[in-house]
Design an enzyme around this catalytic site. Sequence first.
Site, PDB file in Angstrom:
ATOM      1  N   HIS A  85      -7.276   5.809  -4.317  1.00 29.92           N
ATOM      2  CA  HIS A  85      -5.963   6.644  -4.769  1.00 29.92           C
ATOM      3  C   HIS A  85      -6.079   6.983  -6.310  1.00 29.92           C
ATOM      4  O   HIS A  85      -5.193   7.913  -6.686  1.00 29.92           O
ATOM      5  CB  HIS A  85      -4.770   5.870  -4.347  1.00 29.92           C
ATOM      6  CG  HIS A  85      -4.324   4.803  -5.297  1.00 29.92           C
ATOM      7  ND1 HIS A  85      -4.612   3.526  -4.974  1.00 29.92           N
ATOM      8  CD2 HIS A  85      -3.903   4.925  -6.359  1.00 29.92           C
ATOM      9  CE1 HIS A  85      -4.054   2.657  -5.822  1.00 29.92           C
ATOM     10  NE2 HIS A  85      -3.716   3.496  -7.016  1.00 29.92           N
ATOM     11  N   ASP A 131      -8.582   1.525   0.630  1.00 21.74           N
ATOM     12  CA  ASP A 131      -8.527   2.184  -0.833  1.00 21.74           C
ATOM     13  C   ASP A 131      -9.481   1.841  -1.626  1.00 21.74           C
ATOM     14  O   ASP A 131      -9.390   0.964  -2.632  1.00 21.74           O
ATOM     15  CB  ASP A 131      -7.075   1.756  -1.139  1.00 21.74           C
ATOM     16  CG  ASP A 131      -6.630   2.695  -2.428  1.00 21.74           C
ATOM     17  OD1 ASP A 131      -7.221   3.419  -2.903  1.00 21.74           O
ATOM     18  OD2 ASP A 131      -5.605   2.143  -3.155  1.00 21.74           O
ATOM     19  N   SER A 224      -4.096  -0.119 -10.947  1.00 20.98           N
ATOM     20  CA  SER A 224      -4.525   0.393  -9.948  1.00 20.98           C
ATOM     21  C   SER A 224      -6.304   0.421 -10.197  1.00 20.98           C
ATOM     22  O   SER A 224      -6.583   0.889 -11.011  1.00 20.98           O
ATOM     23  CB  SER A 224      -4.380   1.644  -9.297  1.00 20.98           C
ATOM     24  OG  SER A 224      -2.900   1.395  -8.472  1.00 20.98           O
TER      25      SER A 224
END
Length: 296
Positions: A85, A131, A224
Site C-alpha cells: 500500500h 500487503d 507502514s
Amino acid sequence: MRWGTGGAGWGPSAFPFWWGSQLAAAQPGQALLSPAAWGQLRLSVIGGREAKPHSRPYMVSIQFGGVHACGGALLHKRWVLTAAHCFPRSVVGTAVVGLHSLRDHGATTQTFPIRAVCPHPGYDRQTMENDLLLLQLEGKVTPSRTRRLIGLLGRAPAAGTECSLAGWGVRGHGGLSPTLQELEVTVLDTRMCNNSRFWNGDIAPTMICFQGRHRGSAPSKGDSGGPLVCGKRAAVAGVLSFTSPDVTDPFKPPVATSAVKHKNWIRKTLRRGCGSPQPGRTGQTDHPVLFTQVGF
Ligand SMILES: *[C@@H]1O[C@H](CO)[C@@H](O)[C@H](O)[C@H]1NC(C)=O
C-alpha cells in the site's frame, strides 16, 4: 514529478485512514507533496523511544519527493521489503539506506532510485491481504556499519513472542519523527485478534496482530512498510500494514503481513524479479547465491 491519485478510498471501511489534513498541517514547507501522497503515510511510533543511531542498520526510508513515506527492510543489496500500500500507483520514489536523522542524512547514507516495484500479486487493497512489496534498487548498497542486510525469521512467531519495530513516522500530534524511533511489541493470538471484540473476521491467516508492550504505545502514521523484527538474532517476521484510526485502541491492535508465510514469493522475486517492473526497465536481478546472506 507526477503523482498518482492513490490514497483516497484506500482500504477496508473498518479503518478509513485519511490523514491528509493532519499531515499537511504538521509538515509546513512540504508543499511539493500533493495531498494524494499523504494517503501513503500510515503507520509511526507513539510511546517508543529514539533508537540508538544505526542500531537497526537494515532500516530503509522510502521517500517520495524527498519526503519520508514508508519504512522498509534491506533484505539484499538490491532489494527492500516494504508494504504494497506504500505504492498505490507507480509513483517515483527513492530508498535511503543507513539513515538515522531524516533532516541530516550525513555521510552514512546511500540514496537509490527505484528500478522495479514488485507488489505481491495477491495484494488486495480492500482486505489488505498480502500487503507486501519488494523494491529493486537501481544500484547496490555497499554494506557498512550503518547499512546491513537482515534475513527472514525461520518460522512464524507464536502468540506472546516479543518483537520490535522502528520508524520515522508521526509521533503524537507532531509531524514525522526527526530520528528513528523504536518500540517493543508482543505478538497476539490470531484467533483472539480475529474475534468479534477485536478485528471481527478481518484478520487473514497471513496476518500478525501485535500490541505495544507498554500501555498506550503503538505504531502510527508513517511507519507502514517497516519490518516487525523478532528473534535473538534480529530477523523479519512481518511488515507493518494497518491499524485503527485510534492507534491505541486495544481492541483494534496493529497488524503486520507475515513475511515468513510469503517466503517463497520473496525468494522467487529476489531471484527472478517481477514481470511488471517500472517502464523501460527489466526485472533482472542478482544470482540466487545471495539468499544465503539473507538467512533463508
Ligand atoms: C478470521 O475470520 C474470518 C471470518 O470468519 C475468516 O475468514 C478468517 O480465515 C479468519 N482468520 C483466521 C486467521 O483464522
